[in-house]
Design an enzyme around this catalytic site. Structure first.
Site, PDB file in Angstrom:
ATOM      1  N   CYS A 142       9.678   1.062   5.918  1.00  0.00           N
ATOM      2  CA  CYS A 142       8.882   0.145   6.753  1.00  0.00           C
ATOM      3  C   CYS A 142       9.658  -1.076   7.236  1.00  0.00           C
ATOM      4  CB  CYS A 142       7.598  -0.274   6.043  1.00  0.00           C
ATOM      5  SG  CYS A 142       7.838  -1.131   4.485  1.00  0.00           S
ATOM      6  N   LYS A 161       0.550   3.790  -5.878  1.00  0.00           N
ATOM      7  CA  LYS A 161       0.621   2.614  -5.020  1.00  0.00           C
ATOM      8  C   LYS A 161      -0.618   2.607  -4.137  1.00  0.00           C
ATOM      9  CE  LYS A 161       3.362   0.258  -1.540  1.00  0.00           C
ATOM     10  NZ  LYS A 161       4.658   0.170  -0.873  1.00  0.00           N
ATOM     11  N   ARG A 194       4.348  -8.831   3.266  1.00  0.00           N
ATOM     12  CA  ARG A 194       4.646  -8.330   4.620  1.00  0.00           C
ATOM     13  C   ARG A 194       5.200  -9.446   5.493  1.00  0.00           C
ATOM     14  NH1 ARG A 194      -0.327  -3.955   5.017  1.00  0.00           N
ATOM     15  NH2 ARG A 194       0.401  -2.787   3.191  1.00  0.00           N
ATOM     16  N   ARG A 224      -2.039   1.572   6.280  1.00  0.00           N
ATOM     17  CA  ARG A 224      -1.266   2.506   5.460  1.00  0.00           C
ATOM     18  C   ARG A 224      -2.167   3.463   4.654  1.00  0.00           C
ATOM     19  NH1 ARG A 224       3.425  -0.032   6.538  1.00  0.00           N
ATOM     20  NH2 ARG A 224       4.012  -2.056   5.664  1.00  0.00           N
ATOM     21  N   LYS A 270       0.830  -0.096  -8.886  1.00  0.00           N
ATOM     22  CA  LYS A 270       0.952  -1.266  -8.017  1.00  0.00           C
ATOM     23  C   LYS A 270      -0.276  -1.387  -7.125  1.00  0.00           C
ATOM     24  CE  LYS A 270       3.651  -2.877  -4.196  1.00  0.00           C
ATOM     25  NZ  LYS A 270       4.642  -2.555  -3.217  1.00  0.00           N
TER      26      LYS A 270
HETATM   27  C1  PBG Z   1       6.852  -1.319   1.017  1.00  0.00           C
HETATM   28  C2  PBG Z   1       6.555  -2.281  -0.067  1.00  0.00           C
HETATM   29  C3  PBG Z   1       5.497  -3.186  -0.069  1.00  0.00           C
HETATM   30  C4  PBG Z   1       5.590  -3.879  -1.273  1.00  0.00           C
HETATM   31  C5  PBG Z   1       6.692  -3.408  -1.943  1.00  0.00           C
HETATM   32  N1  PBG Z   1       7.261  -2.390  -1.200  1.00  0.00           N
HETATM   33  C6  PBG Z   1       4.495  -3.503   0.956  1.00  0.00           C
HETATM   34  C7  PBG Z   1       3.635  -2.501   1.561  1.00  0.00           C
HETATM   35  O1  PBG Z   1       3.503  -1.363   1.122  1.00  0.00           O
HETATM   36  O2  PBG Z   1       3.052  -2.870   2.565  1.00  0.00           O
HETATM   37  C8  PBG Z   1       4.639  -4.964  -1.694  1.00  0.00           C
HETATM   38  C9  PBG Z   1       5.134  -5.928  -2.690  1.00  0.00           C
HETATM   39  C10 PBG Z   1       4.319  -7.149  -2.838  1.00  0.00           C
HETATM   40  O3  PBG Z   1       3.246  -7.336  -2.229  1.00  0.00           O
HETATM   41  O4  PBG Z   1       4.750  -8.012  -3.611  1.00  0.00           O
HETATM   42  N2  PBG Z   1       8.149  -1.072   1.210  1.00  0.00           N
END
Ligand code: PBG
Length: 326
Positions: free
Chosen positions: A122, A195, A205, A217, A248
């Site tokens: 991303c 996730k 973001r 997403r 997460k």
């Molecule tokens: C995506 C990614 C995200 C986070 C870690 N890896 C964001 C998403 O999926 O939009 C979020 C981490 C956070 O909020 O601290 N590569």
């Protein structure tokens, strides 16, 4: 045995008795500290919604990494802010990409520090989605090849652990076989297994400059309502070769952490995400909560639920506070 024979308060009477009875304790070894590595020279860009966190270019990253190592935090996880984004995420698997250069620089500076990398497209895609987009859809199988290339390029640069966070199906197997084919049989996979499509990623973001340009997403990240599915995701990732599984975010998902730990018995990481951090920081800045006490309580709760490792922006502060008595 009931009151008055039995009195629960007996074991809580003094600080030392309470220490003896404590079931869960935090230590620097529990933490993985996230870092945002920016392209360019002399970059130090504070992230407004995450006070205390900054985007850093490699030169500024190295003193930070030395400090983290000195504090006894064993690992960092790197997120890249590349100079260039396109529709094939080419800068994600470029040997001269910002994360690849940062890994090499860190390994030169503090070779022992465990370097984890976020494997997700991303930040490198012009549309901000975690996979390849065709006709407005995020397509799974084509994406796997790019993720595998990205993971191999990180291992080649010296990463100890690659952490796929894209939520495509089959990515762990694709990454494991690509790593093994290239001879990186010791590279560890920490899979973001459960996730969730969470609104608590908002501040991240901004930090990683990676919001999706259209849609959301939800076709790849999990529905926050689903706990059993989280266990299935973790079991599948283990079948595919994950060494460590992750849940997460952390705080709204403590039940998921507990269930995944109980069902898998695998090393489990929990990601205390940007929004969880921002909430405590904002309340503390207003004088509404005691930051030190609340952060240590929140992190202890995550560990009590079953996390072996915690990815957290609070890690440096927490280590300082743990050095004092709590
Ligand atoms: C995506 C990614 C995200 C986070 C870690 N890896 C964001 C998403 O999926 O939009 C979020 C981490 C956070 O909020 O601290 N590569």
């Amino acid at each position: 045995m009931y009151y008055p024979t039995y009195r629960m308060r007996r074991l809580r009477r003094t600080p030392l008795l309470r220490r003896m009875m404590r079931e869960t304790s935090l230590a620097p070894d529990d933490f993985i500290y996230p870092l945002f590595v920016s392209h360019g020279e002399n970059v130090r860009r504070p992230i407004t919604s995450m006070p205390g966190c900054e985007q850093l270019s490699i030169g500024n990253l190295l003193p930070e990494v030395r400090e983290i190592y000195r504090l006894g935090i064993p690992a960092v996880i790197l997120f890249g802010i590349p100079s260039h984004k396109d529709s094939a995420a080419t800068s994600a698997y470029d040997a001269e990409g910002v994360v690849q250069l940062a890994i090499r620089a860190i390994k030169d500076e503090v070779p022992d520090l465990v370097v984890v990398t976020d494997v997700c497209l991303c930040e490198y895609m012009d549309h901000g989605h975690c996979g390849v987009v065709q006709n407005g859809e995020i397509v799974n199988d084509v994406t796997l090849e790019l993720l595998a290339k990205m993971a191999v390029s990180h291992a080649e640069a010296g990463a100890d652990i690659v952490a796929p966070s894209d939520m495509m199906d089959g990515r762990v197997a694709a990454i494991r076989s690509a790593l093994d084919d290239e001879g990186y049989t010791d590279a560890i996979i920490m899979a973001y297994s459960a996730k969730f499509a969470s609104s608590f990623y908002g501040p991240f973001r901004d930090a990683a400059e990676s919001p999706p340009a259209f849609g959301d997403r939800k076709t790849y990240q999990m529905d926050p309502a689903n706990g059993e599915e989280a266990v299935r995701e973790a079991l599948l990732d283990i079948e595919e070769g994950a060494d460590i599984v992750m849940v997460k975010p952390a705080l709204p998902y403590l039940d998921v952490i507990k269930a995944v730990k109980q069902e898998t018995k695998f090393p489990l990481a929990a990601y205390n995400v940007s929004g969880e951090y921002a909430m405590l920081k904002a309340a503390a800045a207003n004088g509404w909560l005691d930051e030190r006490a609340c952060v240590l309580e929140a992190l202890t709760g995550i560990k009590r639920a079953g996390a072996d490792l915690i990815l957290t922006y609070h890690a440096k502060d927490a280590v300082h506070w743990l050095e004092q008595e709590y």
